[in-house]
Design a protein around this motif. Structure first.
Motif, PDB file in Angstrom:
ATOM      1  N   LYS A 110       0.837  -1.208   0.000  1.00 45.20           N
ATOM      2  CA  LYS A 110       0.000   0.000   0.000  1.00 45.20           C
ATOM      3  C   LYS A 110       0.866   1.251   0.000  1.00 45.20           C
ATOM      4  CE  LYS A 110      -3.506   0.000   2.873  1.00 45.20           C
ATOM      5  NZ  LYS A 110      -4.291  -0.255   4.121  1.00 45.20           N
ATOM      6  N   TYR A 111       1.936   1.232   0.813  1.00 49.97           N
ATOM      7  CA  TYR A 111       2.885   2.351   0.816  1.00 49.97           C
ATOM      8  C   TYR A 111       3.511   2.507  -0.575  1.00 49.97           C
ATOM      9  CZ  TYR A 111       7.489   4.534   1.348  1.00 49.97           C
ATOM     10  OH  TYR A 111       8.600   5.314   1.178  1.00 49.97           O
ATOM     11  N   ALA A 112       3.925   1.384  -1.182  1.00 53.61           N
ATOM     12  CA  ALA A 112       4.552   1.433  -2.505  1.00 53.61           C
ATOM     13  C   ALA A 112       3.586   1.994  -3.544  1.00 53.61           C
ATOM     14  CB  ALA A 112       5.030   0.043  -2.905  1.00 53.61           C
ATOM     15  N   PHE A 113       2.317   1.604  -3.441  1.00 53.69           N
ATOM     16  CA  PHE A 113       1.316   2.128  -4.374  1.00 53.69           C
ATOM     17  C   PHE A 113       1.240   3.653  -4.293  1.00 53.69           C
ATOM     18  CE2 PHE A 113      -3.077   3.604  -4.991  1.00 53.69           C
ATOM     19  CZ  PHE A 113      -3.290   3.224  -6.304  1.00 53.69           C
ATOM     20  N   ARG A 114       1.233   4.177  -3.073  1.00 59.99           N
ATOM     21  CA  ARG A 114       1.187   5.641  -2.910  1.00 59.99           C
ATOM     22  C   ARG A 114       2.434   6.292  -3.493  1.00 59.99           C
ATOM     23  NH1 ARG A 114      -0.502   4.062   2.309  1.00 59.99           N
ATOM     24  NH2 ARG A 114       1.515   4.689   3.195  1.00 59.99           N
ATOM     25  N   GLN A 115       3.590   5.678  -3.274  1.00 62.48           N
ATOM     26  CA  GLN A 115       4.831   6.239  -3.791  1.00 62.48           C
ATOM     27  C   GLN A 115       4.858   6.219  -5.319  1.00 62.48           C
ATOM     28  OE1 GLN A 115       5.550   7.688  -0.844  1.00 62.48           O
ATOM     29  NE2 GLN A 115       7.711   7.366  -1.318  1.00 62.48           N
ATOM     30  N   TYR A 116       4.402   5.122  -5.919  1.00 70.67           N
ATOM     31  CA  TYR A 116       4.382   5.033  -7.380  1.00 70.67           C
ATOM     32  C   TYR A 116       3.422   6.066  -7.972  1.00 70.67           C
ATOM     33  CZ  TYR A 116       6.846   0.566  -6.793  1.00 70.67           C
ATOM     34  OH  TYR A 116       7.751  -0.409  -6.475  1.00 70.67           O
ATOM     35  N   ARG A 117       2.316   6.313  -7.276  1.00 68.58           N
ATOM     36  CA  ARG A 117       1.391   7.361  -7.750  1.00 68.58           C
ATOM     37  C   ARG A 117       2.057   8.728  -7.714  1.00 68.58           C
ATOM     38  NH1 ARG A 117      -3.929   7.467  -8.487  1.00 68.58           N
ATOM     39  NH2 ARG A 117      -4.002   9.511  -7.516  1.00 68.58           N
ATOM     40  N   LYS A 118       2.790   9.005  -6.629  1.00 70.42           N
ATOM     41  CA  LYS A 118       3.499  10.289  -6.536  1.00 70.42           C
ATOM     42  C   LYS A 118       4.521  10.428  -7.656  1.00 70.42           C
ATOM     43  CE  LYS A 118       3.235  10.726  -1.478  1.00 70.42           C
ATOM     44  NZ  LYS A 118       4.052  10.713  -0.216  1.00 70.42           N
TER      45      LYS A 118
ATOM     46  N   THR B 144       1.208  -3.037  -8.520  1.00 75.09           N
ATOM     47  CA  THR B 144       1.132  -3.110  -7.056  1.00 75.09           C
ATOM     48  C   THR B 144      -0.306  -3.222  -6.590  1.00 75.09           C
ATOM     49  OG1 THR B 144       3.129  -1.743  -6.956  1.00 75.09           O
ATOM     50  CG2 THR B 144       1.873  -1.993  -4.918  1.00 75.09           C
ATOM     51  N   ALA B 145      -1.219  -2.468  -7.229  1.00 79.11           N
ATOM     52  CA  ALA B 145      -2.634  -2.560  -6.867  1.00 79.11           C
ATOM     53  C   ALA B 145      -3.157  -3.980  -7.091  1.00 79.11           C
ATOM     54  CB  ALA B 145      -3.446  -1.558  -7.685  1.00 79.11           C
ATOM     55  N   TRP B 146      -2.738  -4.599  -8.180  1.00 83.11           N
ATOM     56  CA  TRP B 146      -3.166  -5.968  -8.464  1.00 83.11           C
ATOM     57  C   TRP B 146      -2.649  -6.924  -7.394  1.00 83.11           C
ATOM     58  CZ3 TRP B 146      -6.686  -8.561 -10.820  1.00 83.11           C
ATOM     59  CH2 TRP B 146      -6.525  -9.932 -11.043  1.00 83.11           C
ATOM     60  N   ALA B 147      -1.405  -6.718  -6.971  1.00 83.38           N
ATOM     61  CA  ALA B 147      -0.844  -7.574  -5.920  1.00 83.38           C
ATOM     62  C   ALA B 147      -1.632  -7.423  -4.624  1.00 83.38           C
ATOM     63  CB  ALA B 147       0.622  -7.225  -5.696  1.00 83.38           C
ATOM     64  N   ILE B 148      -2.053  -6.211  -4.313  1.00 83.75           N
ATOM     65  CA  ILE B 148      -2.834  -5.973  -3.089  1.00 83.75           C
ATOM     66  C   ILE B 148      -4.193  -6.655  -3.186  1.00 83.75           C
ATOM     67  CG2 ILE B 148      -3.938  -4.192  -1.662  1.00 83.75           C
ATOM     68  CD1 ILE B 148      -1.643  -2.318  -2.536  1.00 83.75           C
ATOM     69  N   PHE B 149      -4.785  -6.630  -4.361  1.00 83.07           N
ATOM     70  CA  PHE B 149      -6.109  -7.233  -4.539  1.00 83.07           C
ATOM     71  C   PHE B 149      -6.064  -8.761  -4.389  1.00 83.07           C
ATOM     72  CE2 PHE B 149      -7.594  -3.204  -6.119  1.00 83.07           C
ATOM     73  CZ  PHE B 149      -8.944  -3.227  -5.811  1.00 83.07           C
ATOM     74  N   GLN B 150      -4.876  -9.345  -4.474  1.00 84.72           N
ATOM     75  CA  GLN B 150      -4.760 -10.789  -4.268  1.00 84.72           C
ATOM     76  C   GLN B 150      -4.857 -11.173  -2.793  1.00 84.72           C
ATOM     77  OE1 GLN B 150      -4.744 -12.414  -7.282  1.00 84.72           O
ATOM     78  NE2 GLN B 150      -4.864 -10.237  -7.857  1.00 84.72           N
ATOM     79  N   ASN B 151      -4.780 -10.153  -1.931  1.00 81.43           N
ATOM     80  CA  ASN B 151      -4.849 -10.387  -0.490  1.00 81.43           C
ATOM     81  C   ASN B 151      -6.186  -9.865   0.022  1.00 81.43           C
ATOM     82  OD1 ASN B 151      -4.587 -10.450   2.304  1.00 81.43           O
ATOM     83  ND2 ASN B 151      -2.442  -9.785   2.286  1.00 81.43           N
TER      84      ASN B 151
END
Length: 381
Positions: A264-272, A282-289
């Motif tokens: 989730k932190y990485a997703f925010r950083q990649y958006r920035k 990263t969002a897809w990886a999070i959705f697997q959990n």
């Protein structure tokens, strides 16, 4: 010997290690904040990490006015190697790390030494909270407000309590025992989170104390290491991956939640960083959990809404009126946002994990981690 000299000699020496690469814009202010500590038994070691500006000359000039300051110069090898050079060159009972663009409140070291001195050697380190400051030393935001003490490995793996490389004071022998800082991250091009790696290896074996006051000014500005959002995200993901692999006794729940929160932190950083590809991956990886999918969606909605809101005039991050970080700042703890029921439940589960891991030695359970002997002792003072 007068009373003042006797008091000084009774204080354990603290070695302040400052890695510096092209730090001429801030090194004078940083050194001033270290030299003005109310705790005077210091040696201040600046490791010039192959700077191409006048960092070394500035440090040498300042050192002429304060015999506690000395300069060590090396080829450019990255912040981890520079900190290790400083540790090797130090002789204090404690080591405190200070990045070359950050500031300390004058009472930081005194409060940390007092906190750690009253505890047994199984307590290896003490950290403090921080403000976020800008290029002009003005406070523009608050660091995290969550705190924990004792054996906190699982909680720190998830919540990253310490938050920056200038907040920690550690017993020097322990810093050497755990191998110092890992320079392989910089070699792989993902440097920036070596302090978190060091803290987690420390927390996996020892207990940690906290002084719950904002005694560090953690500087953020365009061009500094923390502003490289993609590298910081990739670095932290790798840190968590390595830490989980090194601690197989960690319950699956704690490991999965740490990975998901870091994603989730990485997703925010990649958006920035405007990196659409890595954001989607990263969002897809999070959705697997499924455990964290719903909370991720809620957070993403809040993030979009926050970006659309303009900050109020005279406010930083919607929280603070700007003011200088110096000895005039009142450094009382500041509460964070109210926790949700699910986050409180998550914290309780992780606290139970830490309690269970810290008591492994008292039971007949097998211990997989070879250095777990110290970590599993109850953390009584």
């Amino acid at each position: 010997m007068d009373q003042g000299d006797a008091f000084y000699s009774a204080q354990p020496l603290v070695s302040v290690v400052i890695p510096a690469f092209n730090a001429s814009a801030y090194i004078e202010r940083t050194l001033r904040s270290a030299a003005r500590q109310t705790y005077t038994a210091l040696e201040i070691i600046v490791v010039n990490d192959g700077s191409t500006d006048d960092t070394a000359q500035l440090v040498e000039q300042i050192a002429m006015t304060d015999s506690r300051i000395r300069l060590v110069s090396t080829p450019n090898r990255g912040v981890a190697a520079a900190r290790n050079t400083g540790i090797d060159a130090s002789s204090g009972r404690f080591v405190a790390f200070l990045d070359a663009d950050d500031l300390w409140h004058p009472t930081k070291i005194e409060k940390q030494v007092n906190a750690l001195n009253r505890l047994s050697p199984r307590w290896a380190a003490v950290y403090v909270l921080h403000y976020i400051i800008d290029q002009d030393d003005e406070i523009i935001g608050l660091g995290g407000s969550k705190i924990a003490r004792g054996y906190i490995y699982a909680r720190h793996l998830n919540f990253k309590y310490i938050g920056n490389g200038s907040a920690l004071l550690v017993r020097r022998d322990v810093a050497r025992e755990i191998g110092g800082f890992d320079s392989s991250y910089a070699a792989a091009g993902i440097g920036g989170c070596e302090d978190v790696d060091f803290e987690l290896r420390l927390a996996a074996r020892y207990c940690m104390e906290v002084v719950p006051e904002r005694l560090v000014g953690y500087r953020k500005y365009p061009g500094n290491m923390s502003s490289n959002y993609t590298r910081m995200a990739q670095g932290l993901l790798e840190v968590i991956k390595r830490s989980v692999a090194a601690n197989p006794q960690l319950p699956r729940y704690a490991a999965r939640s740490a990975i998901a929160l870091t994603q989730k932190y990485a997703f925010r950083q990649y958006r920035k960083a405007g990196n659409l590809h890595l954001s989607i991956v990263t969002a897809w990886a999070i959705f697997q959990n499924p455990l964290f999918m719903l909370s991720f969606v809620r957070q993403a909605i809040r993030l979009v809404a926050k970006q659309r809101r303009a900050p109020e005039p005279g406010m930083a991050n919607g929280m603070l009126n700007k003011s200088k970080f110096d000895e005039q700042i009142i450094l009382a703890p500041v509460e964070g946002p109210e926790e949700t029921l699910s986050s409180r439940r998550h914290l309780r589960r992780l606290t139970a994990v830490d309690a269970r891991m810290s008591s492994i030695r008292e039971s007949d359970e097998p211990v997989d981690f070879p250095s777990c002997e110290i970590a599993t002792r109850p953390c009584d003072p």
